[in-house]
Design a protein around this motif. Structure first.
Motif, PDB file in Angstrom:
ATOM      1  N   SER A 254       0.507   6.451  -2.729  1.00 25.18           N
ATOM      2  CA  SER A 254       0.075   7.689  -3.373  1.00 25.18           C
ATOM      3  C   SER A 254       0.340   8.903  -2.504  1.00 25.18           C
ATOM      4  O   SER A 254       0.247  10.042  -2.972  1.00 25.18           O
ATOM      5  CB  SER A 254      -1.415   7.610  -3.734  1.00 25.18           C
ATOM      6  OG  SER A 254      -2.198   7.359  -2.576  1.00 25.18           O
ATOM      7  N   GLU A 257      -0.990  12.827  -2.405  1.00 28.22           N
ATOM      8  CA  GLU A 257      -1.981  12.872  -3.476  1.00 28.22           C
ATOM      9  C   GLU A 257      -3.296  12.246  -3.039  1.00 28.22           C
ATOM     10  O   GLU A 257      -4.367  12.558  -3.582  1.00 28.22           O
ATOM     11  CB  GLU A 257      -1.448  12.164  -4.723  1.00 28.22           C
ATOM     12  CG  GLU A 257      -0.362  12.922  -5.464  1.00 28.22           C
ATOM     13  CD  GLU A 257      -0.857  14.270  -5.977  1.00 28.22           C
ATOM     14  OE1 GLU A 257      -1.951  14.304  -6.588  1.00 28.22           O
ATOM     15  OE2 GLU A 257      -0.146  15.268  -5.777  1.00 28.22           O
ATOM     16  N   ALA A 258      -3.237  11.359  -2.037  1.00 27.49           N
ATOM     17  CA  ALA A 258      -4.450  10.712  -1.538  1.00 27.49           C
ATOM     18  C   ALA A 258      -5.439  11.728  -0.983  1.00 27.49           C
ATOM     19  O   ALA A 258      -6.664  11.505  -0.998  1.00 27.49           O
ATOM     20  CB  ALA A 258      -4.096   9.688  -0.460  1.00 27.49           C
ATOM     21  N   MET A 261      -8.050  12.656  -3.541  1.00 24.19           N
ATOM     22  CA  MET A 261      -8.812  11.583  -4.168  1.00 24.19           C
ATOM     23  C   MET A 261     -10.128  11.323  -3.452  1.00 24.19           C
ATOM     24  O   MET A 261     -10.305  11.651  -2.272  1.00 24.19           O
ATOM     25  CB  MET A 261      -7.994  10.283  -4.158  1.00 24.19           C
ATOM     26  CG  MET A 261      -6.742  10.304  -4.988  1.00 24.19           C
ATOM     27  SD  MET A 261      -5.892   8.691  -4.840  1.00 24.19           S
ATOM     28  CE  MET A 261      -4.612   8.874  -6.062  1.00 24.19           C
ATOM     29  N   SER A 265     -11.602   6.013  -5.933  1.00 34.36           N
ATOM     30  CA  SER A 265     -10.414   5.943  -6.776  1.00 34.36           C
ATOM     31  C   SER A 265      -9.167   5.571  -5.977  1.00 34.36           C
ATOM     32  O   SER A 265      -8.211   5.031  -6.531  1.00 34.36           O
ATOM     33  CB  SER A 265     -10.176   7.282  -7.488  1.00 34.36           C
ATOM     34  OG  SER A 265     -10.048   8.341  -6.547  1.00 34.36           O
ATOM     35  N   HIS A 266      -9.184   5.846  -4.657  1.00 35.56           N
ATOM     36  CA  HIS A 266      -8.009   5.538  -3.833  1.00 35.56           C
ATOM     37  C   HIS A 266      -8.011   4.103  -3.337  1.00 35.56           C
ATOM     38  O   HIS A 266      -6.950   3.486  -3.196  1.00 35.56           O
ATOM     39  CB  HIS A 266      -7.933   6.490  -2.636  1.00 35.56           C
ATOM     40  CG  HIS A 266      -6.758   6.239  -1.745  1.00 35.56           C
ATOM     41  ND1 HIS A 266      -6.817   5.421  -0.622  1.00 35.56           N
ATOM     42  CD2 HIS A 266      -5.477   6.662  -1.824  1.00 35.56           C
ATOM     43  CE1 HIS A 266      -5.624   5.372  -0.060  1.00 35.56           C
ATOM     44  NE2 HIS A 266      -4.801   6.111  -0.754  1.00 35.56           N
ATOM     45  N   ASN A 267      -9.190   3.533  -3.060  1.00 34.09           N
ATOM     46  CA  ASN A 267      -9.267   2.189  -2.491  1.00 34.09           C
ATOM     47  C   ASN A 267      -8.628   1.165  -3.424  1.00 34.09           C
ATOM     48  O   ASN A 267      -8.861   1.166  -4.631  1.00 34.09           O
ATOM     49  CB  ASN A 267     -10.721   1.795  -2.227  1.00 34.09           C
ATOM     50  CG  ASN A 267     -11.297   2.533  -1.032  1.00 34.09           C
ATOM     51  OD1 ASN A 267     -10.575   3.224  -0.311  1.00 34.09           O
ATOM     52  ND2 ASN A 267     -12.607   2.392  -0.833  1.00 34.09           N
ATOM     53  N   ASP A 268      -7.850   0.262  -2.841  1.00 33.33           N
ATOM     54  CA  ASP A 268      -7.170  -0.774  -3.601  1.00 33.33           C
ATOM     55  C   ASP A 268      -7.978  -2.068  -3.546  1.00 33.33           C
ATOM     56  O   ASP A 268      -8.020  -2.740  -2.504  1.00 33.33           O
ATOM     57  CB  ASP A 268      -5.756  -1.017  -3.035  1.00 33.33           C
ATOM     58  CG  ASP A 268      -4.811   0.119  -3.369  1.00 33.33           C
ATOM     59  OD1 ASP A 268      -4.881   0.630  -4.490  1.00 33.33           O
ATOM     60  OD2 ASP A 268      -4.003   0.499  -2.507  1.00 33.33           O
ATOM     61  N   ASN A 283      -2.218   2.001  -4.290  1.00 35.32           N
ATOM     62  CA  ASN A 283      -2.167   3.335  -3.685  1.00 35.32           C
ATOM     63  C   ASN A 283      -1.670   3.283  -2.249  1.00 35.32           C
ATOM     64  O   ASN A 283      -1.110   4.264  -1.742  1.00 35.32           O
ATOM     65  CB  ASN A 283      -3.562   3.981  -3.710  1.00 35.32           C
ATOM     66  CG  ASN A 283      -3.898   4.582  -5.046  1.00 35.32           C
ATOM     67  OD1 ASN A 283      -3.082   5.255  -5.664  1.00 35.32           O
ATOM     68  ND2 ASN A 283      -5.118   4.340  -5.525  1.00 35.32           N
ATOM     69  N   HIS A 284      -1.875   2.142  -1.593  1.00 37.04           N
ATOM     70  CA  HIS A 284      -1.468   2.006  -0.189  1.00 37.04           C
ATOM     71  C   HIS A 284       0.035   1.782  -0.039  1.00 37.04           C
ATOM     72  O   HIS A 284       0.550   1.761   1.081  1.00 37.04           O
ATOM     73  CB  HIS A 284      -2.244   0.867   0.478  1.00 37.04           C
ATOM     74  CG  HIS A 284      -1.940  -0.496  -0.070  1.00 37.04           C
ATOM     75  ND1 HIS A 284      -2.435  -0.949  -1.273  1.00 37.04           N
ATOM     76  CD2 HIS A 284      -1.191  -1.522   0.416  1.00 37.04           C
ATOM     77  CE1 HIS A 284      -2.018  -2.186  -1.498  1.00 37.04           C
ATOM     78  NE2 HIS A 284      -1.253  -2.552  -0.488  1.00 37.04           N
TER      79      HIS A 284
END
Length: 361
Positions: A254, A257-258, A261, A265-268, A283-284
């Motif tokens: 991401s 854009e991270a 966030m 919402s960012h954590n996978d 996202n990672h």
């Protein structure tokens, strides 16, 4: 001074844009490997100049010859050395530039570093021409990665304001990517290609140039590849990619854009699918803590507009120590993005193979 990269699969680059030959020495290939010359030729053709109206008019065949390290196409354990002959250089086009450094080229800092003896013809050792030998080594690395099931693809994500379709980071399917390797202008959507090419031609007609973004995908990467702390997977890829002339930035997953966030919402989040550990979003971008997670590695590279443009610009006279105007002549790409894409893929293959070999011990 070093023109080398890698530890386990080490490459050393030599030559300049207008030298008689340019080339590369490769160390770390095991004896008994059958060199995939067809793949080398295919990748060289993908980045070759002078193919169409979207690239420089300099016409180089980019024929290569391997002068050591192989016997009848099979590696023998000695370092492999490959050469490409420069045939269509016009060195006289650069005589007037010895005193007038070109804006956004390496001319001035190289003049200082090399005490005025720098080679300004075509950019010398700083030229994008030097990515041609990298394509030879990168093609060998790509073939060795393919033998391990690891595949690298890239597309032109944008040129100027024209963009290809957005991809869902959690829906990266290999079958979508096979077409990219056979395209001179690899995108997913034909209408996007047309808009990007229009952007390039408008810049060209205006005596200008334009940049863009290349998006790269590494599929089937083994888990746990990378060497924290300073040889993390992102660090090594970034080091390699920034070696390609004209690169201005890189982001993974991401990316920037991270910064907008929340963690929620960012954590996978992890889950099992048919006994395999995956994450729900990616996202990672396939890398956590500097190590490969097993998800597709995704990164985007910003490529600047070609520095040599036909418009009159301001610069200086190093001899007279005064401000002067500069009109650049010669043959130049209105956009280096399509050819830079291949160089990014190939140097990524070098970086990935080097780390995979490290992981294999």
């Amino acid at each position: 001074m070093s023109y080398s990269f890698g530890k386990n699969f080490k490459v050393t680059l030599f030559g300049q844009s207008h030298s008689e030959e340019i080339g590369i020495v490769i160390e770390g290939i095991s004896a008994g490997y059958k060199i995939n010359k067809d793949l080398i030729r295919k990748n060289l053709e993908r980045r070759r100049p002078g193919k169409n109206k979207f690239s420089t008019a300099r016409k180089e065949d980019d024929d290569f010859k391997i002068v050591s390290g192989e016997v009848e196409g099979i590696t023998c354990g000695a370092p492999l050395c490959a050469l490409i002959e420069n045939k269509d250089q016009r060195s006289k086009d650069y005589d007037y530039l010895k005193d007038r450094p070109r804006p956004s080229h390496a001319d001035y800092p190289a003049y200082v570093k090399f005490k005025g003896f720098n080679d300004i013809r075509g950019g010398g050792q700083f030229s994008g021409r030097m990515t041609a030998p990298i394509v030879i080594a990168g093609s060998i690395a790509e073939d060795l990665l393919l033998n391990r099931g690891i595949k690298i693809y890239s597309r032109i994500k944008s040129i100027g304001q024209a963009s290809d379709i957005e991809l869902d980071l959690k829906e990266i399917k290999e079958e979508k990517f096979s077409i990219l390797k056979n395209e001179d202008f690899p995108v997913f959507e034909d209408s996007a290609r047309e808009k990007m090419q229009e952007e390039i031609l408008r810049a060209k007609e205006d005596g200008d140039s334009i940049g863009g973004i290349v998006e790269t995908f590494i599929l089937n990467m083994p888990k746990g590849i990378g060497e924290p702390f300073f040889d993390s997977l992102e660090s090594v890829i970034s080091h390699a990619v920034f070696s390609v002339p004209g690169i201005r930035g890189i982001e993974f997953g991401s990316g920037f854009e991270a910064a907008k966030m929340h963690g929620s919402s960012h954590n996978d989040e992890y889950y099992y699918e048919n006994g395999e550990v995956k994450t729900r979003i990616n996202n990672h971008g396939g890398i956590i803590g500097g190590l490969s997670s097993g998800m597709p590695i995704i990164f985007r590279t910003a490529v600047k507009p070609t520095s040599s443009i036909a418009k009159t610009q301001n610069t200086i006279s190093l001899k007279d120590k005064k401000n002067v105007n500069l009109k650049i002549i010669g043959r130049h790409d209105p956009s280096i993005v399509p050819r830079a894409l291949v160089a990014i893929e190939m140097i990524t293959a070098l970086a990935i193979l080097d780390l995979v070999m490290e992981g294999e011990g």
